[in-house]
Design a protein around this motif. Structure first.
Motif, mmCIF file in Angstrom:
data_model
loop_
_atom_site.group_PDB
_atom_site.id
_atom_site.type_symbol
_atom_site.label_atom_id
_atom_site.label_comp_id
_atom_site.label_asym_id
_atom_site.label_seq_id
_atom_site.Cartn_x
_atom_site.Cartn_y
_atom_site.Cartn_z
ATOM 1 N N ARG A 147 -9.956 -3.311 9.478
ATOM 2 C CA ARG A 147 -9.585 -4.719 9.664
ATOM 3 C C ARG A 147 -8.932 -5.228 8.377
ATOM 4 O O ARG A 147 -9.093 -4.644 7.303
ATOM 5 C CB ARG A 147 -10.817 -5.576 9.990
ATOM 6 C CG ARG A 147 -11.891 -5.545 8.913
ATOM 7 C CD ARG A 147 -13.139 -6.309 9.342
ATOM 8 N NE ARG A 147 -14.159 -6.293 8.313
ATOM 9 C CZ ARG A 147 -15.085 -5.358 8.166
ATOM 10 N NH1 ARG A 147 -15.092 -4.322 8.996
ATOM 11 N NH2 ARG A 147 -15.995 -5.431 7.205
ATOM 12 N N VAL A 148 -8.213 -6.320 8.500
ATOM 13 C CA VAL A 148 -7.617 -6.972 7.336
ATOM 14 C C VAL A 148 -7.417 -8.439 7.659
ATOM 15 O O VAL A 148 -7.212 -8.816 8.824
ATOM 16 C CB VAL A 148 -6.261 -6.302 6.964
ATOM 17 C CG1 VAL A 148 -5.209 -6.593 8.023
ATOM 18 C CG2 VAL A 148 -5.794 -6.773 5.601
ATOM 19 N N SER A 149 -7.515 -9.269 6.640
ATOM 20 C CA SER A 149 -7.256 -10.698 6.821
ATOM 21 C C SER A 149 -6.484 -11.221 5.621
ATOM 22 O O SER A 149 -6.708 -10.796 4.487
ATOM 23 C CB SER A 149 -8.573 -11.477 6.978
ATOM 24 O OG SER A 149 -9.340 -11.409 5.787
ATOM 25 N N LEU A 150 -5.558 -12.106 5.893
ATOM 26 C CA LEU A 150 -4.755 -12.756 4.861
ATOM 27 C C LEU A 150 -4.777 -14.242 5.171
ATOM 28 O O LEU A 150 -4.182 -14.688 6.161
ATOM 29 C CB LEU A 150 -3.325 -12.204 4.881
ATOM 30 C CG LEU A 150 -2.367 -12.712 3.807
ATOM 31 C CD1 LEU A 150 -2.887 -12.380 2.418
ATOM 32 C CD2 LEU A 150 -0.987 -12.108 4.001
ATOM 33 N N VAL A 151 -5.499 -15.011 4.347
ATOM 34 C CA VAL A 151 -5.759 -16.410 4.649
ATOM 35 C C VAL A 151 -5.252 -17.297 3.519
ATOM 36 O O VAL A 151 -5.520 -17.021 2.342
ATOM 37 C CB VAL A 151 -7.277 -16.647 4.857
ATOM 38 C CG1 VAL A 151 -7.544 -18.108 5.171
ATOM 39 C CG2 VAL A 151 -7.820 -15.749 5.958
ATOM 40 N N ALA A 152 -4.513 -18.326 3.872
ATOM 41 C CA ALA A 152 -4.073 -19.330 2.910
ATOM 42 C C ALA A 152 -5.015 -20.514 2.965
ATOM 43 O O ALA A 152 -5.273 -21.067 4.045
ATOM 44 C CB ALA A 152 -2.642 -19.776 3.213
ATOM 45 N N SER A 153 -5.544 -20.927 1.811
ATOM 46 C CA SER A 153 -6.499 -22.034 1.779
ATOM 47 C C SER A 153 -6.504 -22.670 0.401
ATOM 48 O O SER A 153 -6.577 -21.964 -0.622
ATOM 49 C CB SER A 153 -7.910 -21.524 2.121
ATOM 50 O OG SER A 153 -8.857 -22.547 2.002
ATOM 51 N N GLY A 154 -6.424 -23.988 0.390
ATOM 52 C CA GLY A 154 -6.532 -24.716 -0.865
ATOM 53 C C GLY A 154 -5.495 -24.351 -1.892
ATOM 54 O O GLY A 154 -5.786 -24.314 -3.091
ATOM 55 N N GLY A 155 -4.292 -24.050 -1.457
ATOM 56 C CA GLY A 155 -3.222 -23.714 -2.401
ATOM 57 C C GLY A 155 -3.267 -22.284 -2.902
ATOM 58 O O GLY A 155 -2.524 -21.926 -3.818
ATOM 59 N N ALA A 156 -4.145 -21.453 -2.327
ATOM 60 C CA ALA A 156 -4.250 -20.053 -2.742
ATOM 61 C C ALA A 156 -4.256 -19.163 -1.508
ATOM 62 O O ALA A 156 -4.430 -19.622 -0.382
ATOM 63 C CB ALA A 156 -5.516 -19.832 -3.564
ATOM 64 N N VAL A 157 -4.055 -17.870 -1.728
ATOM 65 C CA VAL A 157 -4.064 -16.882 -0.653
ATOM 66 C C VAL A 157 -5.159 -15.868 -0.943
ATOM 67 O O VAL A 157 -5.304 -15.390 -2.073
ATOM 68 C CB VAL A 157 -2.697 -16.167 -0.542
ATOM 69 C CG1 VAL A 157 -2.769 -15.030 0.458
ATOM 70 C CG2 VAL A 157 -1.622 -17.151 -0.125
ATOM 71 N N GLY A 161 -9.713 -6.484 3.171
ATOM 72 C CA GLY A 161 -9.526 -5.499 4.219
ATOM 73 C C GLY A 161 -10.538 -4.382 4.117
ATOM 74 O O GLY A 161 -11.284 -4.256 3.137
ATOM 75 N N PHE A 162 -10.562 -3.545 5.133
ATOM 76 C CA PHE A 162 -11.517 -2.451 5.218
ATOM 77 C C PHE A 162 -10.925 -1.398 6.141
ATOM 78 O O PHE A 162 -10.301 -1.728 7.157
ATOM 79 C CB PHE A 162 -12.847 -2.966 5.787
ATOM 80 C CG PHE A 162 -13.878 -1.901 6.045
ATOM 81 C CD1 PHE A 162 -14.699 -1.464 5.025
ATOM 82 C CD2 PHE A 162 -14.015 -1.323 7.305
ATOM 83 C CE1 PHE A 162 -15.644 -0.477 5.246
ATOM 84 C CE2 PHE A 162 -14.958 -0.340 7.549
ATOM 85 C CZ PHE A 162 -15.786 0.085 6.500
ATOM 86 N N GLY A 163 -11.069 -0.119 5.796
ATOM 87 C CA GLY A 163 -10.517 0.923 6.647
ATOM 88 C C GLY A 163 -10.884 2.302 6.163
ATOM 89 O O GLY A 163 -11.712 2.466 5.253
ATOM 90 N N GLY A 164 -10.274 3.323 6.756
ATOM 91 C CA GLY A 164 -10.571 4.709 6.431
ATOM 92 C C GLY A 164 -9.995 5.146 5.099
ATOM 93 O O GLY A 164 -9.035 4.564 4.584
ATOM 94 N N ALA A 165 -10.577 6.225 4.546
ATOM 95 C CA ALA A 165 -10.214 6.675 3.205
ATOM 96 C C ALA A 165 -8.790 7.206 3.133
ATOM 97 O O ALA A 165 -8.062 6.914 2.177
ATOM 98 C CB ALA A 165 -11.196 7.757 2.739
ATOM 99 N N VAL A 166 -8.359 7.974 4.119
ATOM 100 C CA VAL A 166 -7.030 8.581 4.041
ATOM 101 C C VAL A 166 -5.945 7.515 4.168
ATOM 102 O O VAL A 166 -4.989 7.490 3.380
ATOM 103 C CB VAL A 166 -6.868 9.652 5.129
ATOM 104 C CG1 VAL A 166 -5.448 10.214 5.121
ATOM 105 C CG2 VAL A 166 -7.864 10.786 4.902
ATOM 106 N N ASP A 167 -6.075 6.620 5.159
ATOM 107 C CA ASP A 167 -5.103 5.532 5.274
ATOM 108 C C ASP A 167 -5.118 4.672 4.016
ATOM 109 O O ASP A 167 -4.065 4.266 3.507
ATOM 110 C CB ASP A 167 -5.435 4.662 6.493
ATOM 111 C CG ASP A 167 -5.178 5.389 7.807
ATOM 112 O OD1 ASP A 167 -4.383 6.345 7.795
ATOM 113 O OD2 ASP A 167 -5.784 5.010 8.825
ATOM 114 N N GLY A 168 -6.315 4.406 3.517
ATOM 115 C CA GLY A 168 -6.429 3.600 2.305
ATOM 116 C C GLY A 168 -5.813 4.282 1.101
ATOM 117 O O GLY A 168 -5.168 3.634 0.270
#
Length: 400
Positions: A147-157, A161-168
């Motif tokens: 999974r991954v999340s990219l959130v904009a909040s309060g003037g910052a981003v 994320g989390f995933g498998g070792a090879v993809d990572g």
């Protein structure tokens, strides 16, 4: 420096005594006197420790009760506290922890010789080899739960994320290449400001953390500007596996019936199944890479030799340079963590003194420690593959 040594040895001795006391409190069930159901609750109350501190000391107490050599090495100052906690965490592994006793002599020996980062990697190798199926299930679970999340909040981003070792590992490698480009851009800008293209700038306009964020943005921008049908370059990342582990897994998966004759007997330190940067992977990942070809596999023999260029070339280039960086992931000066990708490749025995341009005579050194060679600092690799760093007066830089 002498006082630093005294304090480090004293701290290790005290940790050994604390672990012994914790073990005795648990053995005598003294936590019940204060109304606690476990020794961890008692430690939180009496020691005012965090949950992490309580868990680490209980694990260490359990390991010392099973094998007194760990407590003795810690009390004698020969084993670091962080290294002892790594061993204790491995010993608490519910699937393979009971098997660690047979490997403790080798692990304790390597704990005194390796940096903490390399020792942690070694313990991780042991866990992966001792519990191949468990490591495989954990890798599959990590991939399934990615999974991954990219959130904009309060003037910052905020990015997580989390995933498998090879993809990572592939993502890390891509990011590092963009980071290298940002680093070179900063070096060029600093040299232009100094008006000397050969100068070694000591101050760069951005911090490493700032360059990493800018590199990630550049990754996104490059992806957005690429045509949809473009083909990604291959390979992106290397998976490093020793030849014994590779063939053992071929037998385990019934791809071959028997191990080939003449396989070397490797120590735990010589066993490896990981990315170039040290991220552990499973032998199944290596097999998939061998079949699918998305990731290059690098299988080492007992000497760890990938290529030998002899004296045909003056500089480490091409495959010879890549082999050195695969075998030694960071600068060889003790305590330095600069990745070998940013290092210069140095001859241990100088070229002008008949030194050869091959893996056995090469060492990655960051620019700072490469310059330190002119002041008399030198590195040397022993027959076991351990790197040693010496001061100009000939004394070795050693951990306490």
């Amino acid at each position: 420096m002498a006082r630093f040594r005294e304090l480090k040895v004293a701290a290790r001795r005290l940790e050994a005594e604390l672990a012994a006391v914790v073990g005795e409190v648990e053995r005598r069930k003294l936590a019940h006197v204060d109304g606690h159901g476990s020794v961890r609750g008692w430690l939180r109350a009496r020691g005012n420790w965090s949950d992490q501190q309580c868990t680490a000391r209980v694990r260490l107490a359990h390991l010392i009760q099973r094998d007194s050599s760990v407590g003795e090495a810690l009390a004698d100052g020969m084993l670091g506290v962080a290294q002892a906690e790594e061993l204790a965490a491995a010993g608490a592994n519910p699937r393979c922890g009971r098997e660690i006793g047979a490997f403790l002599p080798e692990l304790l020996r390597e704990a005194r010789r390796l940096s903490f980062k390399d020792f942690r990697r070694l313990v991780g190798r042991w866990e992966a080899l001792a519990d191949v199926d468990g490591a495989h299930r954990a890798a599959e679970a990590a991939h399934t739960g990615r999974r991954v999340s990219l959130v904009a909040s309060g003037g910052a981003v905020f990015l997580s994320g989390f995933g498998g070792a090879v993809d990572g590992a592939a993502m890390i490698e891509i990011l590092e290449r963009f980071c290298d480009a940002e680093f070179l851009a900063d070096v060029t800008a600093a040299r232009d400001a100094l008006g000397d293209p050969s100068a070694e700038p000591t101050v760069l306009p951005r911090s490493d953390a700032q360059r990493r964020f800018d590199a990630l943005r550049a990754v996104f921008e490059a992806a957005a500007s690429a045509p949809p049908d473009r083909v990604a370059p291959e390979p992106v990342v290397n998976l490093n596996c020793d030849i014994v582990t590779f063939y053992e897994h071929l037998v385990r998966r019934r791809i071959i019936a028997l191990l080939p004759e003449g396989l070397p007997k490797l120590s735990l330190r010589e066993r490896r199944c990981e990315t170039t940067s040290g991220v552990p992977v499973t032998p199944d990942d290596v097999l998939r890479a061998a079949v699918a070809g998305h990731v290059r596999r690098v299988v080492y023999d007992s000497d760890g030799v990938v290529v030998d260029m002899g004296r045909k070339r003056r500089l480490f280039t091409g495959v010879a340079a890549e082999a050195l960086r695969l075998a030694t992931p960071s600068c060889t000066h003790r305590g330095c963590t600069v990745r070998s990708r940013r290092c210069q490749l140095d001859h241990l025995d100088e070229w002008q003194d008949d030194g050869t341009t091959d893996q056995a005579n090469g060492a990655p050194r960051c620019p700072s420690h490469h310059r330190a060679k002119r002041r008399g600092f030198r590195v040397w690799r022993d027959d076991d593959g351990h790197w040693h760093t010496y001061r100009p007066d000939g004394t070795e830089i050693l951990p306490v």
